[in-house]
Design an enzyme around this catalytic site. Structure first.
Site, PDB file in Angstrom:
ATOM      1  N   GLU A 170      -3.639   7.446  -4.009  1.00 43.00           N
ATOM      2  CA  GLU A 170      -3.471   6.310  -3.376  1.00 43.00           C
ATOM      3  C   GLU A 170      -3.275   5.123  -4.058  1.00 43.00           C
ATOM      4  OE1 GLU A 170      -7.132   4.049  -1.889  1.00 43.00           O
ATOM      5  OE2 GLU A 170      -6.280   4.375   0.069  1.00 43.00           O
ATOM      6  N   TYR A 196       0.920  -1.100   0.008  1.00 38.68           N
ATOM      7  CA  TYR A 196       0.044   0.008   0.111  1.00 38.68           C
ATOM      8  C   TYR A 196       0.937   1.434  -0.020  1.00 38.68           C
ATOM      9  CZ  TYR A 196      -3.362   3.551   1.586  1.00 38.68           C
ATOM     10  OH  TYR A 196      -4.040   4.545   1.680  1.00 38.68           O
TER      11      TYR A 196
END
Ligand code: GDP
Ligand code: MN
Length: 390
Positions: A197, A109
């Protein structure tokens, strides 16, 4: 303002952040043709909606040939996808991204957000990315890594080298992480993002680090200097009431309750919502008509509240300063004449020309309930709506 994954991927290309080749398609035929044109043995067919969590909701499918791509696309186009981020009503899938698939060795991530506490952009990263990131963040928050970027100095290589070690990346992959982070930070600043993101950022079996999903959000207050971003807006993905409100410069946010609110000033609007809650009601929206609202804006605001099927009653709470109460009252009268009044309407007017405003509203035949104060108005509308529910 959010954009689609395929649009965000085009921006990644501009800033040299690697991601698999892809095509945007609108039909099963186009999906089959895209697979024909792309290379590799595995392809990913992804629903393009302004919400994440698609994988778990069946919005990400795999295909090995044009026929399978056709079938996957046929299933996805026109489907309403419900994910934890869409709300219970879901989002209609109108377009798909067909991507070359990759062999994933590990998912990470990696994101950048505006960190208002520290007045800087922060990197948030985790060695365990993918569809379970929310669970990792909740159960093992220590695994979430954060790095602040000093706006005066910018992102330094050593910060990312440290991060690469913590994420377990070495050699070429660690060098690529520096490249990706620098590209994203440049993009973040130049495009006035509030969020970028990448989840997952993947290490492929061949040792390449690349983005296979990306989400971007832009600061609406900075959009005036980015016509290229405004062109990417897809109003199909937005709440129609919010789209109409933005056309009239009204600050409107749709919520889940049943009391429609129209207020001038963001602070008073927040206080009004709190007061409604205090008396046991739930607001259907936040609406700040602003200090300098004109009659057209008031009529539009009223029309939006009136068209909302969840709204069982309306509370207008105005403290007239620059916005004169008589202008507001005339706007309400015009709006009621135009769209009718089928629900209880409580109005509290205070400030400039309040008396004149009350006089305009008290004309015979208008079922407008006056309130003496914000508390009085909130209590009245909550009681009226409660009566209707039984
Ligand atoms: P999201 O669920 O909306 O976040 O959609 P993603 O694009 O992140 O896809 C969800 C999951 O599908 C990813 O976490 C991966 O595990 C898987 N996935 C997506 N693309 C590929 C791919 O090219 N190859 C493989 N093997 N898995 C993929
Ligand atoms: Mn994802």
């Amino acid at each position: 303002m959010k954009i689609h994954e395929h649009q965000a991927r085009d921006l990644l290309t501009l800033y040299n952040v690697k991601h698999p080749n892809f095509e945007l398609v609108f039909s099963p035929e186009e999906a089959a043709r895209a697979v024909h044109e792309l290379t590799g043995e595995l392809f990913v067919i992804k629903a393009q909606i302004h919400a994440g969590g698609r994988g778990k909701a069946g919005g990400v499918k795999f295909a090995r040939n044009p026929k399978e791509a056709y079938d996957a696309a046929k299933e996805l186009i026109g489907k309403t996808l419900v994910t934890p981020q869409t709300g219970p009503q879901g989002k209609l899938v109108r377009r798909l991204l067909v991507s070359e698939g990759c062999n994933i060795a590990k998912e990470y991530y990696f994101s950048m957000v505006m960190d208002s506490d520290n007045a800087q952009v922060s990197i948030i990263a985790c060695a365990e990315g993918g569809v379970e990131i929310e669970e990792v963040a909740a159960s093992e928050p220590d695994k979430i890594l954060r790095i602040g970027i000093d706006p005066g100095i910018g992102l330094r290589d050593f910060q990312i080298r440290d991060l690469a070690i913590l994420m377990g990346l070495q050699g070429e992959a660690a060098a690529e992480l520096i490249n990706i982070a620098k590209g994203l930070y440049k993009l973040f600043v130049e495009k006035d993002c509030s969020l970028v993101e990448i989840n997952p950022l993947v290490l492929t079996c061949e040792g390449q680090l690349m983005a296979i999903d990306v989400k971007m959000d832009f600061d609406p207050n900075a959009l005036f200097r980015h016509p290229e971003l405004i062109a990417l807006r897809d109003t199909d993905e937005e709440d129609p009431k919010e789209v109409e409100a933005s056309a009239y410069d009204l600050n409107y946010i749709s919520l889940t309750g049943n009391i429609g609110c129209m207020v001038n000033g963001a602070g008073l609007a927040m206080a009004t919502m709190d007061t409604i809650h205090h008396f046991g009601g739930v607001p259907a929206n936040f609406l700040d008509v602003g200090g300098g609202a004109n009659k057209e804006m008031i009529v539009a605001a009223f029309r939006i509240l009136n068209s909302d099927h969840n709204v069982k009653g309306i509370f207008i709470n105005i403290f007239g300063g620059i916005l004169r109460c008589d202008i507001l009252a005339q706007g309400i009268v015009d709006a009621v004449m135009e769209v009718g009044l089928r629900r209880p309407l409580v109005v509290r007017l205070e400030g400039t020309n309040a008396e004149l405003g009350k006089e305009i509203l008290s004309r015979p035949g208008f079922q407008i309930i006056p309130a003496e104060s914000m508390a009085d108005g909130a209590e009245k509308i909550v009681a009226l709506v409660a009566q209707m529910e039984v």
